[in-house]
Design an enzyme around this catalytic site. Structure first.
Site, PDB file in Angstrom:
ATOM      1  N   HIS A   1      -7.641  -5.355  -1.161  1.00  8.51           N
ATOM      2  CA  HIS A   1      -6.407  -4.617  -0.893  1.00  8.51           C
ATOM      3  C   HIS A   1      -5.452  -5.352   0.052  1.00  8.51           C
ATOM      4  O   HIS A   1      -4.251  -5.102   0.053  1.00  8.51           O
ATOM      5  CB  HIS A   1      -6.762  -3.244  -0.305  1.00  8.51           C
ATOM      6  CG  HIS A   1      -5.599  -2.322  -0.133  1.00  8.51           C
ATOM      7  ND1 HIS A   1      -4.777  -1.933  -1.175  1.00  8.51           N
ATOM      8  CD2 HIS A   1      -5.105  -1.703   0.980  1.00  8.51           C
ATOM      9  CE1 HIS A   1      -3.840  -1.122  -0.729  1.00  8.51           C
ATOM     10  NE2 HIS A   1      -4.007  -0.956   0.578  1.00  8.51           N
TER      11      HIS A   1
ATOM     12  N   ASP B   1      -9.307  -4.691  -5.455  1.00  6.18           N
ATOM     13  CA  ASP B   1      -8.772  -3.622  -4.604  1.00  6.18           C
ATOM     14  C   ASP B   1      -9.495  -2.307  -4.924  1.00  6.18           C
ATOM     15  O   ASP B   1      -9.431  -1.815  -6.050  1.00  6.18           O
ATOM     16  CB  ASP B   1      -7.278  -3.477  -4.855  1.00  6.18           C
ATOM     17  CG  ASP B   1      -6.567  -2.605  -3.833  1.00  6.18           C
ATOM     18  OD1 ASP B   1      -7.241  -1.846  -3.123  1.00  6.18           O
ATOM     19  OD2 ASP B   1      -5.329  -2.707  -3.748  1.00  6.18           O
TER      20      ASP B   1
ATOM     21  N   SER C   1       0.828  -1.196   0.000  1.00  3.24           N
ATOM     22  CA  SER C   1       0.000   0.000   0.000  1.00  3.24           C
ATOM     23  C   SER C   1       0.870   1.257   0.000  1.00  3.24           C
ATOM     24  O   SER C   1       1.658   1.456  -0.918  1.00  3.24           O
ATOM     25  CB  SER C   1      -0.952  -0.047   1.205  1.00  3.24           C
ATOM     26  OG  SER C   1      -1.918   0.970   1.138  1.00  3.24           O
TER      27      SER C   1
END
Length: 428
Positions: free
Chosen positions: A369, A339, A293
């Site tokens: 995600h 995601d 991320s």
């Protein structure tokens, strides 16, 4: 020739030329010179007039010099296994302040036989004990603003030395071994006692003798080391020293995480160069990074801004304003099909498309995600791909290429329940 160094270089060359055998010839050595005229390669050259071959040609008036960045290396192939007893480095004015002398049986796995962080240049004669076919100077910190420059790199010893013990080598990978939870090397963990530039860190490293590439792992927004705790031991068991970090604050931006990756890389190299800790001598100076991320965005920042980082694996990466077209390092984007926080189509895919100078791999897998995090996704496949990518690009180990390019790849790439998108720059 750099204008500011012409006079120093000229004086050094004239003085060295008066020695009957070239640089270092005045040293009394019992063993023969093995390196002169042997095949030699380097991480870079400053220009066509300073080739790698000049460092082993026996001519004290010619030199190799590197690009102006860290790390850099010069490697000689002795043509067979040798017992190494002495290495002589005849530095030009652009010298190495921190460097290792490393040996290798195969040119892939390296063992440090000498290291310093306080080099002063000039002619350095190092008494070493080691075995290998390949010997290299691996520089991690320059003594000047220029590169590394050697009039001569001389290796003395006797041919026919023994090879390093099997525990220090990495066996040929298979699908089964790469998809297992751990690889062939025994590992141990070490908590960083005084983190510098980040909040906390755990190093996982091979216990076998040898010097290995370093990898920094960076979590995402509100994340901790637990996010990627599955990956550190796995990579370490395949011959990497892995530093899994906690960020200064849980909400640090991708740019801040990139800065912390760079700081962690510096500390990892410094710990490898220091004594009195478990990873002393185990870090060869080559660095990579992986992050999830915002940590994936930070990985891209480190690849863009720090020449020491040679390859990266951004996992479901996020950076709202990142521009990475100039990244030329090998990069593996692993994204998640469902995601909504960092869709590959918004971030990773445009970055991939813009990076026209890099070797690249883009794999999208089922999941949201969290798919690259501990406890989510297919870790057998993810681990196989990540280990293979770093092995290929941080160790130049072509044995791992078939799992990313070629027939060994196809079973994964063509399985739509496993992979929803696969794009690459194969062959590499």
């Amino acid at each position: 020739m750099r204008p500011s160094l012409v006079f120093v270089a000229l004086v050094t060359a004239i003085a060295a030329a008066t020695l009957s055998g070239g640089a270092g010839a005045a040293q009394a050595v019992a063993d023969p010179l093995l390196s002169q005229g042997k095949p030699v390669t380097a991480s870079s050259v400053e220009n066509a007039g300073t080739p790698a071959s000049a460092a082993v040609d026996g001519n004290a008036a010619t030199r190799w010099s590197s690009a102006f960045g860290d790390p850099q290396w010069l490697r000689v192939d002795l043509g067979g296994t040798a017992a190494i007893s002495q290495v002589v480095l005849s530095w030009e004015a652009a010298y190495g302040r921190a460097f290792q002398i490393q040996t290798s049986a195969d040119g892939l796995t390296w063992t440090a036989v000498d290291a310093t962080a306080t080099g002063t240049g000039g002619t350095q004669t190092l008494a070493v004990t080691g075995n290998g076919r390949y010997v290299r100077m691996y520089g991690t910190a320059r003594g000047t603003a220029y590169g590394y420059s050697l009039w001569e790199f001389q290796v003395y010893g006797t041919m026919g030395g023994t090879t390093p013990p099997p525990g220090g080598t990495i066996p040929a990978p298979t699908i089964q071994s790469l998809e297992a939870a751990t690889g062939p090397l025994v590992t141990a963990a070490y908590t960083v006692p005084n983190p510098s530039g980040y909040r906390a860190g755990t190093i996982t490293y091979p216990t076998a003798a040898g010097a290995y590439p370093g990898i920094v792992l960076m979590p995402g927004y509100q994340g901790t080391q637990q996010n990627l705790s599955w990956l550190g031991p796995r990579l370490a068991s395949w011959g990497f020293v892995v530093l899994n970090v906690d960020t200064n604050t849980l909400s640090d931006s991708p740019d801040q995480r990139g800065t912390q990756i760079r700081a962690a890389g510096t500390q990892l190299v410094n710990l490898g160069n220091a004594t009195g800790n478990p990873i002393s001598g185990k870090v060869n100076g080559v660095l990579g990074a992986a992050g999830h991320s915002m940590g994936g965005g930070g990985t891209m920042v480190a690849l863009r801004d720090d020449t020491r980082f040679r390859a990266g694996v951004p996992l479901a990466p996020y950076h709202p304003s990142g521009s990475f077209a100039g990244v030329a390092k090998p990069t593996f984007f692993l994204t998640c099909a469902s995601d909504v926080a960092a869709p590959g189509s918004t971030y990773a895919r445009p970055w991939y498309n813009s990076m026209t100078q890099a070797e690249k791999l883009y794999i999208e897998v089922p999941g949201d995600h969290l798919c690259p995090m501990t406890g989510y996704g297919n870790k057998a496949k993810q681990g196989k791909w990540i280990v293979s990518f770093f092995s290929r690009w941080l160790r130049d180990d072509a044995r791992f290429t078939p799992f990313l390019c070629g027939s060994q790849r196809d079973a994964d790439r063509n399985n739509t329940s496993l992979v929803t998108q696969w794009t690459d720059t194969c062959p590499f």
